[in-house]
Design an enzyme around this catalytic site. Structure first.
Site, mmCIF file in Angstrom:
data_model
loop_
_atom_site.group_PDB
_atom_site.id
_atom_site.type_symbol
_atom_site.label_atom_id
_atom_site.label_comp_id
_atom_site.label_asym_id
_atom_site.label_seq_id
_atom_site.Cartn_x
_atom_site.Cartn_y
_atom_site.Cartn_z
ATOM 1 C CG HIS A 36 31.231 33.755 -4.678
ATOM 2 N ND1 HIS A 36 30.427 33.376 -3.629
ATOM 3 C CD2 HIS A 36 31.693 34.986 -4.370
ATOM 4 C CE1 HIS A 36 30.414 34.341 -2.720
ATOM 5 N NE2 HIS A 36 31.173 35.347 -3.162
ATOM 6 C CG HIS A 39 27.195 36.378 -5.251
ATOM 7 N ND1 HIS A 39 28.436 36.120 -5.758
ATOM 8 C CD2 HIS A 39 27.328 37.448 -4.433
ATOM 9 C CE1 HIS A 39 29.298 37.005 -5.281
ATOM 10 N NE2 HIS A 39 28.659 37.812 -4.459
ATOM 11 C CB CYS A 150 36.106 49.316 4.690
ATOM 12 S SG CYS A 150 36.359 47.756 3.799
ATOM 13 C CB CYS A 153 32.347 47.478 4.089
ATOM 14 S SG CYS A 153 33.175 46.226 5.039
ATOM 15 C CB CYS A 167 38.001 45.779 6.807
ATOM 16 S SG CYS A 167 36.468 44.902 6.440
ATOM 17 C CG HIS A 170 36.278 43.582 2.417
ATOM 18 N ND1 HIS A 170 35.281 44.146 3.175
ATOM 19 C CD2 HIS A 170 35.668 43.007 1.360
ATOM 20 C CE1 HIS A 170 34.111 43.927 2.591
ATOM 21 N NE2 HIS A 170 34.319 43.239 1.496
ATOM 22 C CE LYS A 314 30.795 36.874 3.003
ATOM 23 N NZ LYS A 314 30.737 38.253 2.632
ATOM 24 C CE LYS A 317 31.835 39.708 -5.227
ATOM 25 N NZ LYS A 317 30.709 40.434 -5.846
HETATM 26 N N1 MSP Z 1 25.841 45.362 -3.281
HETATM 27 C C1 MSP Z 1 25.641 44.955 -1.944
HETATM 28 C C2 MSP Z 1 24.176 44.701 -1.667
HETATM 29 C C3 MSP Z 1 23.256 45.855 -1.932
HETATM 30 S S1 MSP Z 1 21.592 45.427 -1.638
HETATM 31 C C4 MSP Z 1 20.765 46.833 -1.717
HETATM 32 C C5 MSP Z 1 26.425 43.680 -1.677
HETATM 33 N N2 MSP Z 1 26.761 42.954 -2.746
HETATM 34 S S2 MSP Z 1 27.642 41.589 -2.724
HETATM 35 O O1 MSP Z 1 27.973 41.290 -4.088
HETATM 36 O O2 MSP Z 1 28.726 41.715 -1.815
HETATM 37 O O3 MSP Z 1 26.654 40.468 -2.250
HETATM 38 C C6 MSP Z 1 26.442 40.215 -0.910
HETATM 39 C C7 MSP Z 1 25.456 39.091 -0.759
HETATM 40 O O4 MSP Z 1 25.873 37.908 -1.474
HETATM 41 C C8 MSP Z 1 25.329 38.621 0.687
HETATM 42 O O5 MSP Z 1 24.505 39.461 1.436
HETATM 43 C C9 MSP Z 1 24.757 37.238 0.478
HETATM 44 O O6 MSP Z 1 23.422 37.333 0.106
HETATM 45 C C10 MSP Z 1 25.574 36.751 -0.713
HETATM 46 N N3 MSP Z 1 26.824 36.144 -0.299
HETATM 47 C C11 MSP Z 1 28.078 36.610 -0.581
HETATM 48 N N4 MSP Z 1 28.976 35.742 -0.039
HETATM 49 C C12 MSP Z 1 28.340 34.740 0.581
HETATM 50 C C13 MSP Z 1 28.752 33.550 1.230
HETATM 51 N N5 MSP Z 1 30.027 33.248 1.382
HETATM 52 N N6 MSP Z 1 27.779 32.709 1.668
HETATM 53 C C14 MSP Z 1 26.446 32.958 1.472
HETATM 54 N N7 MSP Z 1 26.040 34.077 0.886
HETATM 55 C C15 MSP Z 1 26.948 35.016 0.484
HETATM 56 O O7 MSP Z 1 26.667 43.402 -0.515
#
Ligand code: MSP
Length: 494
Positions: A36, A39, A150, A153, A167, A170, A314, A317
């Site tokens: 989304h 990311h 969790c 997380c 949590c 989530h 926030k 997903k």
């Molecule tokens: N797989 C772990 C990361 C491992 S790194 C060794 C993870 N993945 S995730 O798919 O949940 O991605 C998290 C990251 O996506 C956040 O740290 C951030 O960079 C980005 N974001 C996810 N949601 C976000 C928002 N709502 N806003 C901005 N960035 C966000 O955690």
């Protein structure tokens, strides 16, 4: 799209500014669902920082990828009725396609299910197994743990972390887990780690996140379990295949092991690990302690940005309130999307986003601002019989040399960098309004048009990291004499 190695350095200005080549990473994203715009926010930021470094003549390596092991992914695969690997193969394509559609130029894309990653992680786990603390204790030992886990997380939580029993990120109830695991002796590395953060040898930005990280050391921290007994979807420990590597350990190692696998170790240490603030603990503490224990040098900086919110929640997903990058691309084009995401970069504060605001900003800044200026000057060139074929090359944009541009860029204040550029757009609009070249003779008009074109080329150059397609188009029109067929940024409606 993956960049081929020989293009890793665009020597536009000349010799590389600094000796150490630049290395930037994004988190590797979970493949439990499609990407989304949250990311995209991190990935676009990393892409434009890598492009900026290359523009400055510095070699850059930009790594992204996907995190594919652990309970979270195994459960998502099961609900989709697929084997985990088949499920990952499917979702990973959405990530790659999205990055391609957003003109993201990474140097490598690592999947934690890649054989090359699995082998490299197992090798490093062996190094960890043999490692000793300064006091001579083994870094890894066996023990048992009981706690609330969790899956969202992929982390044990304490009662204190929960809000009304769930949590807070989530909104799910964590499970009680009891296992015998291998433990990592985190506590042995905490004093040194704290010192490194305090002295900024490991820089954590923004300041609020640095304070937050330092605050963690005031709490009672315990060693953590580095393996899982019951999680089958993971990398088997090389010294005990009945256990799999804890998914965070597996994932964090990629930042270092991918450089090793691809013979790019000279890029280490990372210049920036760009992450969202929710995973600061893993990057500022777990990852750094693992590096300390193996004697690998620490990254220079962790930059933990804030979140995109939707109606105060926030975007995520698991909460299901997401905007997909493709929806944005369909409405605003690739560069329009890159612009909207980069300019909204609220690196310190969470910020609400929504379609209304996106449409408004796009129309004001791109349709009416940049797009209108380009169309206007291109059209004036036509009516005044002026074909700017041989405009002098701007070796470097004066905007790029501007100290404000650079310092904002270094602090990831992209919205402020763009404001600098947009001042130049306004200035050029004012120039045309005041000089009124359409009323002048062709000869007179050319002088004004020359000045306007110089500004536009300069703007285009400064926009290269942000809007690569538009920057190229500007060059083609105002240096190459290409005809502008249609406005670059048609007006958008809700
Ligand atoms: N797989 C772990 C990361 C491992 S790194 C060794 C993870 N993945 S995730 O798919 O949940 O991605 C998290 C990251 O996506 C956040 O740290 C951030 O960079 C980005 N974001 C996810 N949601 C976000 C928002 N709502 N806003 C901005 N960035 C966000 O955690």
């Amino acid at each position: 799209m993956a960049r081929s190695p020989e293009y890793r350095q665009d020597k536009i200005i000349g010799e590389p500014m600094l000796n150490k080549p630049f290395y930037i990473t994004t988190p590797i994203y979970y493949v439990n669902d499609r990407p989304h715009i949250g990311h995209s926010y991190t990935t676009i930021a990393a892409d434009l920082l890598a492009r900026y470094q290359r523009l400055n003549g510095r070699e850059a390596f930009f790594l992204t990828g996907t995190d594919e092991h652990g309970s979270k992914i195994a459960e998502a695969a099961a609900s989709a009725g697929l084997e985990p690997k088949a499920f990952c193969d499917r979702v990973v394509e959405h990530f790659k396609k999205t990055w391609d559609n957003l003109s993201i130029e990474y140097d490598d894309f690592i999947r934690t299910t890649d054989d090359r990653h699995v082998r490299a992680v197992q090798k490093l786990l062996m190094t960890l197994k043999d490692a000793r603390t300064e006091a001579g204790q083994p870094v890894i030992y066996t023990g048992s743990y009981e706690g609330l886990y969790c899956v969202g997380c992929e982390k044990f939580l304490t009662e204190k972390d929960l809000v009304n029993g769930v949590c807070p990120d989530h909104k799910t109830t964590p499970r009680l887990l009891k296992e015998t695991n291998y433990f990592f002796r985190l506590t042995a590395f905490l004093p040194r780690l704290k010192e490194l953060i305090e002295t900024n040898q490991l820089l954590i930005l923004p300041e609020e996140r640095r304070r937050e990280a330092l605050g963690l050391f005031g709490q009672e921290l315990a060693d953590f379990s580095l393996s899982r007994e019951r999680v089958k979807w993971g990398i088997p420990l090389p010294f005990d295949p009945t256990q799999s590597a804890y998914v965070w350990v597996d994932a964090l190692l990629n930042y270092y092991t991918t450089l090793k696998i691809t013979n790019n170790e000279d890029f280490w240490p990372a210049d920036i690990h760009l992450i969202g603030k929710e995973i600061l603990w893993f990057h500022a503490v777990i990852w750094e302690a693992m590096l300390l224990s193996t004697g690998i040098s620490l990254p220079k900086e962790i930059f933990a940005h804030s979140f995109y919110m939707i109606d105060g929640q926030k975007m995520s997903k698991s909460l299901g309130n997401v905007i997909s990058p493709q929806e944005l691309i369909d409405k605003f084009g690739v560069d329009g999307t890159r612009y909207l995401i980069a300019s909204s970069f609220p690196y310190e504060k969470d910020s609400d986003v929504g379609w209304e605001r996106f449409v408004e900003k796009y129309n004001a800044d791109l349709a009416n601002g940049l797009g209108n200026l380009i169309s206007r000057v291109a059209k004036l060139c036509e009516t005044k019989d002026y074909f700017p074929k041989n405009s002098p090359p701007t070796a470097i944009s004066y905007l790029l040399e501007n100290g404000d541009y650079q310092s904002h860029m270094e602090k990831l204040e992209f919205n402020l960098v763009l404001e600098e550029i947009w001042k130049e757009i306004k200035k050029t609009d004012v120039l045309i309004n005041t000089k009124r070249p359409w009323e002048k003779s062709n000869e007179e008009a050319k002088k004004t048009l020359d000045e306007a074109i110089r500004n536009i080329l300069n703007i285009g150059y400064a926009l290269k990291p942000f809007l690569p397609g538009t920057a190229e188009k500007i060059e083609k029109i105002f240096r190459g004499g290409e005809k502008l067929e249609a406005t670059l940024f048609p007006r958008a409606t809700l």
